[in-house]
Write a protein that holds these residues in place. Structure first.
Motif, PDB file in Angstrom:
ATOM      1  N   ASN A   3     -23.934 -14.544  14.548  1.00 32.49           N
ATOM      2  CA  ASN A   3     -24.666 -13.935  13.435  1.00 32.49           C
ATOM      3  C   ASN A   3     -23.705 -13.286  12.451  1.00 32.49           C
ATOM      4  OD1 ASN A   3     -24.096 -12.141  15.355  1.00 32.49           O
ATOM      5  ND2 ASN A   3     -26.169 -11.388  15.660  1.00 32.49           N
ATOM      6  N   ASP A   4     -22.548 -13.907  12.284  1.00 38.52           N
ATOM      7  CA  ASP A   4     -21.551 -13.401  11.337  1.00 38.52           C
ATOM      8  C   ASP A   4     -22.082 -13.336   9.914  1.00 38.52           C
ATOM      9  OD1 ASP A   4     -19.666 -12.856  13.155  1.00 38.52           O
ATOM     10  OD2 ASP A   4     -18.212 -14.350  12.486  1.00 38.52           O
ATOM     11  N   ASN A   5     -22.930 -14.304   9.550  1.00 39.10           N
ATOM     12  CA  ASN A   5     -23.516 -14.294   8.204  1.00 39.10           C
ATOM     13  C   ASN A   5     -24.283 -13.014   7.969  1.00 39.10           C
ATOM     14  OD1 ASN A   5     -22.734 -16.667   7.196  1.00 39.10           O
ATOM     15  ND2 ASN A   5     -24.672 -17.769   7.515  1.00 39.10           N
ATOM     16  N   ALA A   6     -25.091 -12.657   8.974  1.00 42.29           N
ATOM     17  CA  ALA A   6     -25.931 -11.466   8.866  1.00 42.29           C
ATOM     18  C   ALA A   6     -25.073 -10.206   8.847  1.00 42.29           C
ATOM     19  CB  ALA A   6     -26.915 -11.425  10.034  1.00 42.29           C
ATOM     20  N   LYS A   7     -24.054 -10.169   9.689  1.00 41.08           N
ATOM     21  CA  LYS A   7     -23.164  -9.004   9.743  1.00 41.08           C
ATOM     22  C   LYS A   7     -22.418  -8.848   8.423  1.00 41.08           C
ATOM     23  CE  LYS A   7     -22.470  -9.292  14.720  1.00 41.08           C
ATOM     24  NZ  LYS A   7     -22.089  -8.184  15.576  1.00 41.08           N
ATOM     25  N   GLN A   8     -21.958  -9.960   7.902  1.00 41.09           N
ATOM     26  CA  GLN A   8     -21.225  -9.907   6.635  1.00 41.09           C
ATOM     27  C   GLN A   8     -22.145  -9.435   5.502  1.00 41.09           C
ATOM     28  OE1 GLN A   8     -20.001 -13.480   4.342  1.00 41.09           O
ATOM     29  NE2 GLN A   8     -17.929 -12.771   4.755  1.00 41.09           N
TER      30      GLN A   8
END
Ligand code: 5RP
Length: 227
Positions: A3-8
């Motif tokens: 979920n790197d997209n969401a974290k970013q």
């Protein structure tokens, strides 16, 4: 699925909330990493702030990016603190410390006028406790501390770093306690946990969260007053 997209998305959105002249607490973890990354970019573009980080890792990231750091012995009031969470419920009560930085995270959150929480949507929970509760304890006499916790039905694993015991930035141990089956008041339990000599801090963060920046996998993020 990462979920790197969401974290970013959450981290970058949170960096927009920092204003010129602010004193800022910098959180720890993969979401806070993105926040600091964007904050560095904003500072390079002219934003003037001073900051203090909740861990050596975040401190190194900020310093390498040229952010002016406040020394811990000079810490007084901060305008905001922006940090991640392992779980947050509808009352904005949290479990933190998955990255082992809970002690400094709590000092810095308490020094700030507002703690802004940056999370991906998976951190939103109905009830706290599926994530282990990190408890920072002194290495000195730690089996006796763990036994006192066990008598409160707070049991778990001492965190490891490969072959060795994991040590926090403060040189202490972390007990990751399994809270899943606990049905009584967690706030009352926390008072008992914190009263044991040798317990430095627990990962419960009560009544500290202000706005919450939630990131979603489609790459958008929302700033929420309530959950
Ligand atoms: C570190 C923390 C982190 O904020 C928490 O573990 C969330 O981390 P991530 O953003 O990597 O999911 O409390 O001690």
């Amino acid at each position: 699925m990462s979920n790197d997209n969401a974290k970013q998305a959450a981290g970058y959105k949170a960096a927009e909330l920092v204003e010129d002249g602010m004193k800022v607490g910098l959180g720890t973890g993969s979401t806070a990493y993105f926040f600091i990354e964007k904050l560095i970019e904003r500072c390079k573009a002219g934003l003037k702030i001073e900051a203090i980080a909740t861990s050596k890792k975040s401190s190194e990231q900020a310093e390498a990016g040229g952010i002016k750091l406040i020394l811990p012995e000079q810490l007084q009031c901060l305008d905001i603190d922006i940090d991640g969470a392992d779980e947050i419920d509808h009352h904005k009560q949290m479990i933190k410390g998955g990255g082992g930085a809970l002690f400094r995270e709590k000092i810095i959150a308490c020094a700030a006028k507002e703690m802004i929480v940056v999370i991906d949507e998976t951190k939103l929970v109905e009830k706290l406790g599926a994530h282990p509760l990190p408890i920072e304890i002194t290495p000195y006499g730690h089996p006796s501390i763990i036994e006192k916790l066990r008598r409160l039905e707070v049991c778990g694993e001492v965190r490891r770093d490969g072959e060795k015991l994991y040590l926090t930035d403060n040189g202490n141990l972390i007990l990751d306690a399994n809270m899943g089956g606990y049905t009584q008041s967690l706030q009352e339990l926390d008072q008992k946990i914190l009263s044991i000599p040798g317990v430095i801090e627990s990962g419960f963060f009560w009544n500290l969260a202000g706005r919450v920046v939630v990131g979603y996998n489609d790459g958008h993020a929302e700033v929420k007053e309530s959950l």
